[in-house]
Design a protein around this motif. Structure first.
Motif, PDB file in Angstrom:
ATOM      1  N   LEU A 273      41.539 -55.986 -11.429  1.00 48.41           N
ATOM      2  CA  LEU A 273      41.582 -56.942 -12.522  1.00 48.41           C
ATOM      3  C   LEU A 273      42.954 -56.842 -13.168  1.00 48.41           C
ATOM      4  CD1 LEU A 273      39.930 -58.980 -14.180  1.00 48.41           C
ATOM      5  CD2 LEU A 273      39.216 -57.083 -15.649  1.00 48.41           C
ATOM      6  N   SER A 274      43.635 -57.974 -13.249  1.00 48.48           N
ATOM      7  CA  SER A 274      44.981 -57.985 -13.799  1.00 48.48           C
ATOM      8  C   SER A 274      45.019 -58.910 -15.016  1.00 48.48           C
ATOM      9  CB  SER A 274      45.979 -58.455 -12.738  1.00 48.48           C
ATOM     10  OG  SER A 274      47.299 -58.424 -13.249  1.00 48.48           O
ATOM     11  N   VAL A 275      45.478 -58.390 -16.152  1.00 55.30           N
ATOM     12  CA  VAL A 275      45.568 -59.196 -17.371  1.00 55.30           C
ATOM     13  C   VAL A 275      46.914 -58.928 -18.037  1.00 55.30           C
ATOM     14  CG1 VAL A 275      43.071 -59.103 -17.723  1.00 55.30           C
ATOM     15  CG2 VAL A 275      44.541 -57.422 -18.858  1.00 55.30           C
ATOM     16  N   PHE A 276      47.267 -59.787 -18.981  1.00 56.98           N
ATOM     17  CA  PHE A 276      48.472 -59.572 -19.757  1.00 56.98           C
ATOM     18  C   PHE A 276      48.136 -58.823 -21.034  1.00 56.98           C
ATOM     19  CE2 PHE A 276      51.695 -61.581 -17.378  1.00 56.98           C
ATOM     20  CZ  PHE A 276      51.129 -62.662 -16.717  1.00 56.98           C
ATOM     21  N   LYS A 277      49.105 -58.076 -21.496  1.00 57.41           N
ATOM     22  CA  LYS A 277      48.970 -57.344 -22.752  1.00 57.41           C
ATOM     23  C   LYS A 277      48.528 -58.287 -23.861  1.00 57.41           C
ATOM     24  CE  LYS A 277      51.870 -54.859 -26.074  1.00 57.41           C
ATOM     25  NZ  LYS A 277      53.253 -54.354 -26.327  1.00 57.41           N
ATOM     26  N   GLY A 278      47.546 -57.845 -24.624  1.00 57.70           N
ATOM     27  CA  GLY A 278      47.040 -58.639 -25.726  1.00 57.70           C
ATOM     28  C   GLY A 278      45.885 -59.558 -25.356  1.00 57.70           C
ATOM     29  N   ALA A 279      45.642 -59.721 -24.075  1.00 50.79           N
ATOM     30  CA  ALA A 279      44.546 -60.580 -23.628  1.00 50.79           C
ATOM     31  C   ALA A 279      43.234 -59.800 -23.667  1.00 50.79           C
ATOM     32  CB  ALA A 279      44.822 -61.080 -22.221  1.00 50.79           C
ATOM     33  N   PRO A 280      42.117 -60.512 -23.794  1.00 51.81           N
ATOM     34  CA  PRO A 280      40.828 -59.806 -23.721  1.00 51.81           C
ATOM     35  C   PRO A 280      40.541 -59.377 -22.291  1.00 51.81           C
ATOM     36  CG  PRO A 280      40.478 -62.165 -23.862  1.00 51.81           C
ATOM     37  CD  PRO A 280      41.955 -61.951 -24.011  1.00 51.81           C
ATOM     38  N   VAL A 281      39.786 -58.299 -22.174  1.00 50.50           N
ATOM     39  CA  VAL A 281      39.445 -57.808 -20.845  1.00 50.50           C
ATOM     40  C   VAL A 281      37.964 -57.475 -20.801  1.00 50.50           C
ATOM     41  CG1 VAL A 281      40.071 -55.426 -21.407  1.00 50.50           C
ATOM     42  CG2 VAL A 281      40.030 -56.150 -19.034  1.00 50.50           C
ATOM     43  N   GLU A 282      37.359 -57.794 -19.665  1.00 47.84           N
ATOM     44  CA  GLU A 282      35.957 -57.446 -19.438  1.00 47.84           C
ATOM     45  C   GLU A 282      35.811 -56.929 -18.013  1.00 47.84           C
ATOM     46  OE1 GLU A 282      32.865 -60.553 -18.960  1.00 47.84           O
ATOM     47  OE2 GLU A 282      31.707 -59.413 -20.438  1.00 47.84           O
ATOM     48  N   LEU A 283      35.366 -55.698 -17.890  1.00 51.20           N
ATOM     49  CA  LEU A 283      35.103 -55.118 -16.582  1.00 51.20           C
ATOM     50  C   LEU A 283      33.589 -55.136 -16.382  1.00 51.20           C
ATOM     51  CD1 LEU A 283      37.677 -53.418 -17.919  1.00 51.20           C
ATOM     52  CD2 LEU A 283      37.571 -52.344 -15.682  1.00 51.20           C
ATOM     53  N   LYS A 284      33.186 -55.773 -15.298  1.00 49.60           N
ATOM     54  CA  LYS A 284      31.764 -55.993 -15.087  1.00 49.60           C
ATOM     55  C   LYS A 284      31.089 -54.823 -14.372  1.00 49.60           C
ATOM     56  CE  LYS A 284      31.668 -61.036 -15.165  1.00 49.60           C
ATOM     57  NZ  LYS A 284      32.920 -61.184 -15.885  1.00 49.60           N
ATOM     58  N   CYS A 285      29.868 -54.595 -14.776  1.00 49.08           N
ATOM     59  CA  CYS A 285      29.038 -53.560 -14.139  1.00 49.08           C
ATOM     60  C   CYS A 285      27.601 -54.049 -14.151  1.00 49.08           C
ATOM     61  CB  CYS A 285      29.154 -52.233 -14.878  1.00 49.08           C
ATOM     62  SG  CYS A 285      27.994 -50.968 -14.293  1.00 49.08           S
TER      63      CYS A 285
END
Lengths: 112, 114
Positions: free
Chosen positions: A11-23
Motif C-alpha cells: 500500500l503506497s500513500v502520500f504523507k498526510g493522506a489517510p491510510v487503511e490497512l485491511k484485515c
C-alpha cells in the motif's frame, strides 16, 4: 479453519493522506485480534490489540464482528509509518496457548 | 532490560545437515513460542512452551523438527536432515504468562539450506 487475510501486499500513500490497512478473519468464535508492525531492520513488535481499544502512534483499529474485519486506520500518514504490518488472531478457545495466526502482511510505503 | 535474543542471526547449511537454533527469552517470561516465516508466506506457528507443562508441538511440520526448553529459559530448535524447503526466518517470542500478554519477538535466525 482459522484464517487471517490481508488483501493488500503493498500500500503506497502520500504523507498526510489517510491510510487503511485491511484485515479480515475467519473464525466461528470470538477471537482476539492484534496488529504487529516491523520497521526496517527492527524486530516485530505489537502495535495494538482490539481489547485495549487504544490509539497507538495515531493508529486505531475497530473489531467488526459482523464483517469479521479488523482494519487498521490512521487519518494522516507519516513517513515514519512506512513498515510491514501484520494482522494476527488468537482464537478465544486457545486456552493457555496464545499462539498467533498471522496474515501475510501489508507493506506500507508513505511517500514524501 | 535485554530483549529476546536469538543465535545465530544467519545460518547457511547444506542439505542433509542438522542445525540448531537458539532462543534466549526475556528473563521471567514463562511462555515461549517458535514461529517460521517462509518466503512469501505469513508467520507459521511451530511450537509453544509454558512453564513446566508439556509443549504444544502441533505446528511442527515434520518429525525432523524438535525443540527443547531447558530450565524454563533457553530454548533450542533442532532441524535434522535439513531440506531446501526448510529455508526461512525462524522467530522466537516470549511473554510473561500465557494470558493476554504481549509477545516479544527476537530478531530471528535466517536459515538457508543449499
Amino acid at each position: 479453519a482459522q484464517r487471517v487475510t490481508q488483501p493488500e501486499k503493498l500500500l503506497s500513500v502520500f504523507k498526510g493522506a489517510p491510510v487503511e490497512l485491511k484485515c479480515n478473519y475467519s473464525y466461528s468464535g470470538s477471537p482476539e485480534l492484534f496488529w504487529y508492525v516491523q520497521y526496517s531492520r527492527q524486530r516485530l513488535q505489537l502495535l495494538l490489540r482490539h481489547i485495549s481499544r487504544e490509539s497507538i502512534k495515531g493508529f486505531t483499529a475497530d473489531l467488526n464482528k459482523g464483517e469479521t474485519s479488523f482494519h487498521l486506520k490512521k487519518p494522516f500518514a507519516q513517513e515514519e509509518d512506512s513498515a510491514m504490518y501484520y494482522c494476527a488472531l488468537i482464537p478465544s478457545r486457545a486456552g493457555n496457548n496464545r499462539k498467533l495466526i498471522w496474515g501475510l502482511g501489508t507493506s506500507l510505503a508513505v511517500n514524501p | 532490560g535485554a530483549g529476546v535474543s536469538q543465535s545465530p542471526s544467519n545460518k547457511v547449511t547444506e542439505k542433509g545437515k542438522d542445525v540448531e537454533l537458539r532462543c534466549d527469552p526475556i528473563s521471567g517470561h514463562t511462555a515461549l513460542y517458535w514461529y517460521r516465516q517462509s518466503l512469501g508466506q505469513g508467520l507459521e506457528f511451530l511450537i509453544y512452551f509454558q512453564g513446566n507443562s508439556a509443549p504444544d508441538k502441533s505446528g511442527l511440520p515434520s518429525d525432523r523438527f524438535s525443540a527443547e526448553r531447558t530450565g524454563g529459559s533457553v530454548s533450542t530448535l533442532t532441524i535434522q536432515r535439513t531440506q531446501q524447503e526448510d529455508s526461512a526466518v525462524y522467530l522466537c517470542a516470549s511473554s510473561r504468562t500465557s494470558g493476554s500478554n504481549e509477545q516479544f519477538f527476537g530478531p530471528g535466525t535466517r536459515l538457508t539450506v543449499l
